[in-house]
Design an enzyme around this catalytic site. Structure first.
Site, PDB file in Angstrom:
ATOM      1  N   GLY A  12       0.838  -1.209   0.000  1.00 48.21           N
ATOM      2  CA  GLY A  12       0.000   0.000   0.000  1.00 48.21           C
ATOM      3  C   GLY A  12       0.864   1.247   0.000  1.00 48.21           C
ATOM      4  CB  ALA A  13       4.295   1.720  -1.300  1.00 52.08           C
ATOM      5  CB  ALA A  14       0.700   4.486  -4.123  1.00 46.57           C
ATOM      6  N   GLY A  15      -0.430   4.711  -0.808  1.00 47.48           N
ATOM      7  CA  GLY A  15      -1.557   5.220  -0.025  1.00 47.48           C
ATOM      8  C   GLY A  15      -1.131   6.297   0.953  1.00 47.48           C
ATOM      9  NE  ARG A  99     -16.231  -7.237  12.020  1.00 49.31           N
ATOM     10  CZ  ARG A  99     -15.617  -6.131  12.392  1.00 49.31           C
ATOM     11  NH1 ARG A  99     -16.129  -4.953  12.114  1.00 49.31           N
ATOM     12  NH2 ARG A  99     -14.469  -6.189  13.036  1.00 49.31           N
ATOM     13  CB  VAL A 130      -0.856  -1.041   9.242  1.00 48.11           C
ATOM     14  CG1 VAL A 130      -1.578   0.287   9.438  1.00 48.11           C
ATOM     15  CG2 VAL A 130       0.491  -1.032   9.969  1.00 48.11           C
ATOM     16  CG  ASN A 132      -8.247  -1.307  10.166  1.00 43.99           C
ATOM     17  OD1 ASN A 132      -7.721  -1.894  11.087  1.00 43.99           O
ATOM     18  ND2 ASN A 132      -8.358   0.021  10.124  1.00 43.99           N
ATOM     19  CG  ASP A 160      -5.887   1.185  18.929  1.00 47.75           C
ATOM     20  OD1 ASP A 160      -6.725   1.895  18.383  1.00 47.75           O
ATOM     21  OD2 ASP A 160      -5.413   0.158  18.393  1.00 47.75           O
ATOM     22  CG  HIS A 188      -7.068  -1.358  15.251  1.00 50.48           C
ATOM     23  ND1 HIS A 188      -6.777  -0.229  15.969  1.00 50.48           N
ATOM     24  CD2 HIS A 188      -7.407  -0.930  14.014  1.00 50.48           C
ATOM     25  CE1 HIS A 188      -6.928   0.830  15.190  1.00 50.48           C
ATOM     26  NE2 HIS A 188      -7.312   0.427  14.007  1.00 50.48           N
TER      27      HIS A 188
HETATM   28  N1  NAD Z   1      -4.219  -0.545  12.662  1.00 49.27           N
HETATM   29  C1  NAD Z   1      -4.398   0.768  12.706  1.00 49.27           C
HETATM   30  O1  NAD Z   1      -4.218   1.395  13.774  1.00 49.27           O
HETATM   31  C2  NAD Z   1      -4.802   1.566  11.490  1.00 49.27           C
HETATM   32  C3  NAD Z   1      -4.841   2.962  11.559  1.00 49.27           C
HETATM   33  C4  NAD Z   1      -5.186   3.694  10.432  1.00 49.27           C
HETATM   34  C5  NAD Z   1      -5.520   3.036   9.251  1.00 49.27           C
HETATM   35  N2  NAD Z   1      -5.489   1.689   9.211  1.00 49.27           N
HETATM   36  C6  NAD Z   1      -5.784   0.951   7.972  1.00 49.27           C
HETATM   37  O2  NAD Z   1      -4.632   0.996   7.128  1.00 49.27           O
HETATM   38  C7  NAD Z   1      -5.033   0.743   5.782  1.00 49.27           C
HETATM   39  C8  NAD Z   1      -4.371   1.731   4.846  1.00 49.27           C
HETATM   40  O3  NAD Z   1      -4.828   3.039   5.115  1.00 49.27           O
HETATM   41  P1  NAD Z   1      -4.496   4.238   4.113  1.00 49.27           P
HETATM   42  O4  NAD Z   1      -5.119   5.445   4.708  1.00 49.27           O
HETATM   43  O5  NAD Z   1      -3.056   4.253   3.749  1.00 49.27           O
HETATM   44  O6  NAD Z   1      -5.363   3.780   2.842  1.00 49.27           O
HETATM   45  P2  NAD Z   1      -5.213   4.263   1.339  1.00 49.27           P
HETATM   46  O7  NAD Z   1      -6.483   3.850   0.662  1.00 49.27           O
HETATM   47  O8  NAD Z   1      -4.747   5.669   1.250  1.00 49.27           O
HETATM   48  O9  NAD Z   1      -4.019   3.352   0.784  1.00 49.27           O
HETATM   49  C9  NAD Z   1      -4.126   1.979   0.680  1.00 49.27           C
HETATM   50  C10 NAD Z   1      -3.201   1.568  -0.466  1.00 49.27           C
HETATM   51  O10 NAD Z   1      -3.167   0.145  -0.480  1.00 49.27           O
HETATM   52  C11 NAD Z   1      -3.075  -0.236  -1.825  1.00 49.27           C
HETATM   53  N3  NAD Z   1      -3.441  -1.651  -1.955  1.00 49.27           N
HETATM   54  C12 NAD Z   1      -4.671  -2.201  -2.016  1.00 49.27           C
HETATM   55  N4  NAD Z   1      -4.594  -3.528  -2.213  1.00 49.27           N
HETATM   56  C13 NAD Z   1      -3.265  -3.827  -2.237  1.00 49.27           C
HETATM   57  C14 NAD Z   1      -2.553  -5.031  -2.424  1.00 49.27           C
HETATM   58  N5  NAD Z   1      -3.179  -6.193  -2.623  1.00 49.27           N
HETATM   59  N6  NAD Z   1      -1.203  -4.977  -2.420  1.00 49.27           N
HETATM   60  C15 NAD Z   1      -0.555  -3.808  -2.241  1.00 49.27           C
HETATM   61  N7  NAD Z   1      -1.186  -2.630  -2.083  1.00 49.27           N
HETATM   62  C16 NAD Z   1      -2.526  -2.647  -2.082  1.00 49.27           C
HETATM   63  C17 NAD Z   1      -3.997   0.721  -2.567  1.00 49.27           C
HETATM   64  O11 NAD Z   1      -3.702   0.772  -3.957  1.00 49.27           O
HETATM   65  C18 NAD Z   1      -3.683   2.021  -1.846  1.00 49.27           C
HETATM   66  O12 NAD Z   1      -2.626   2.744  -2.489  1.00 49.27           O
HETATM   67  C19 NAD Z   1      -6.568   0.798   5.808  1.00 49.27           C
HETATM   68  O13 NAD Z   1      -7.050  -0.536   5.882  1.00 49.27           O
HETATM   69  C20 NAD Z   1      -6.881   1.520   7.107  1.00 49.27           C
HETATM   70  O14 NAD Z   1      -8.171   1.196   7.590  1.00 49.27           O
HETATM   71  C21 NAD Z   1      -5.132   0.944  10.298  1.00 49.27           C
HETATM   72  O1  LMR Z   2      -9.440   3.342   9.112  1.00 54.30           O
HETATM   73  C1  LMR Z   2     -10.138   3.217  10.135  1.00 54.30           C
HETATM   74  O2  LMR Z   2     -11.233   2.617  10.131  1.00 54.30           O
HETATM   75  C2  LMR Z   2      -9.660   3.802  11.430  1.00 54.30           C
HETATM   76  C3  LMR Z   2      -8.295   3.388  11.806  1.00 54.30           C
HETATM   77  O3  LMR Z   2      -8.190   2.017  12.029  1.00 54.30           O
HETATM   78  C4  LMR Z   2      -7.875   4.160  13.032  1.00 54.30           C
HETATM   79  O4  LMR Z   2      -7.851   3.584  14.119  1.00 54.30           O
HETATM   80  O5  LMR Z   2      -7.601   5.367  12.882  1.00 54.30           O
END
Ligand code: NAD
Ligand code: LMR
Length: 329
Positions: A12-15, A99, A130, A132, A160, A188
């Site tokens: 997800g490097a471009a996210g 879900r 990371v 979800n 958290d 989480h």
């Molecule tokens: N655990 C935590 O505390 C926590 C906190 C915040 C966000 N998150 C989660 O982290 C994730 C990423 O968040 P974000 O804001 O960067 O999202 P984002 O949508 O900006 O980026 C996600 C990226 O993942 C890429 N992607 C999708 N499928 C993929 C695959 N199979 N292989 C490689 N890359 C892939 C997408 O192209 C996109 O660039 C989400 O699931 C979000 O809910 C978790």
């Molecule tokens: O992306 C979300 O649903 C929230 C994220 O997991 C967070 O805790 O900020």
């Protein structure tokens, strides 16, 4: 400075999180100021170009510790020889998605990634999920990597934990550096349980220092547990820089160890401690030494805490059963 670079794969490097994370890794904050890193960025084909753009910016940072950046759209290639894997890319929940749909969509991501880690990662691989639903995504990946020790798969509850530290610090008007031994238990998700009963503030018990059960039950716990939703509501997008920062904290502590006299929170494979069924990836109070996590043992769990831990663990059990029904594990 050690000579050979550590290979770090970020999916997800471009996210959003990827963008906040990569420059901090390149600057040495993930592993330490003496460890060179080679970045391996994994994206889906449609986002490879954007990841390549980020790679150009990383080059422009002229980071002394950055030994190279490669971009991939194939998990097998991206995880080949990797030492640290940050699984950030995931399928976000979109309108109308249940879900179960989310778990199924993410199964399509974390199963092949687990298989690729199993096939080609370095022997010392450490994985942080990371994306979800992080705990269950980690479980899916772990189950598809039977040759990798299960304790190398973790999910992130450090955000958290950090949120709980900050809320307590505000309530008591003390710096976060004075707070120790706080715990996030469970999933989480909104069922997680931030536990103050063993925490210490300047050497004093935190629950006693707060002395306000109503604040604890009605403000602190829901505020921390629902902070992700609050960020989405206020910012218009889910947390990114704070999530990246927590991922840095998690891996840094895993590799370099936690401070003496303190612990942190991480979702790791349960060994049955505190009544959490073995095999679930659940958040615990943990210390790290020698590159592995240990669950802090022997804490007294009061009734208030027991009910909340059990509720979050029950949700993890339901998620595990759902992915079993879908044939994902
Ligand atoms: N655990 C935590 O505390 C926590 C906190 C915040 C966000 N998150 C989660 O982290 C994730 C990423 O968040 P974000 O804001 O960067 O999202 P984002 O949508 O900006 O980026 C996600 C990226 O993942 C890429 N992607 C999708 N499928 C993929 C695959 N199979 N292989 C490689 N890359 C892939 C997408 O192209 C996109 O660039 C989400 O699931 C979000 O809910 C978790
Ligand atoms: O992306 C979300 O649903 C929230 C994220 O997991 C967070 O805790 O900020």
């Amino acid at each position: 400075m050690s000579d050979s670079p550590v290979n770090v794969t970020v999916t997800g490097a471009a996210g959003q999180i990827g963008y906040a994370l990569l420059f901090r890794i390149a600057s040495g904050q993930l592993l330490g100021a003496n460890t060179p890193v080679k970045l391996r960025l994994l994206e889906i084909p449609q986002a490879v170009r954007a990841a390549e753009g980020t790679a150009l910016e990383l080059e422009d940072g002229a980071f002394p510790l950055l030994a190279g950046v490669d971009v991939f759209d194939d998990p097998k290639a991206a995880f080949s020889g990797t030492n640290v894997a940050l699984l950030v890319g995931a399928r976000p929940r979109t309108k109308g998605m249940e879900r179960g749909d989310l778990l199924e969509a993410n199964g399509g991501i974390f199963k092949p990634q687990g298989e690729a880690i199993n096939a080609g990662a370095a022997d010392d691989i450490k994985v942080l999920v990371v994306g979800n639903p992080a705990n269950t995504n980690a479980l899916i990946a772990q189950r598809h990597a039977p040759d990798v020790p299960a304790d190398r798969f973790t999910a992130m509850t450090r955000l958290d934990h950090n949120r709980a530290l900050s809320q307590l610090s505000r309530k008591l008007s003390v710096p976060v550096s004075q707070i120790r031994k706080l715990t996030i238990w469970g999933n989480h998700s909104a069922t997680q349980y931030p536990d103050l009963f063993h925490a210490e503030v300047g050497g004093r018990n935190a629950a006693e220092a707060v002395n306000d059960e109503q604040w604890l039950a009605d403000e602190f716990i829901p505020r921390v547990a629902k902070r992700g939703a609050e960020i989405i509501e206020v910012r218009g997008a889910s947390s990114a820089a704070s999530a990246a920062s927590a991922a840095i904290d998690h891996v840094y502590d895993w590799v370099n160890g936690t401070a003496e006299g303190d612990w942190t929170s991480a979702a790791i494979v349960s060994d049955g401690s505190y009544g959490v069924p073995a095999g679930l990836i659940s958040s615990f109070p943990v210390t790290s030494s020698g590159g592995s996590w240990q669950i802090v043992q022997g804490l007294d769990i009061n009734e208030f805490s027991r009910a909340r831990i059990d509720a979050s663990v029950a949700e993890l059990e339901e998620e595990r059963q759902a992915v079993e029904r879908l044939g994902l594990i």
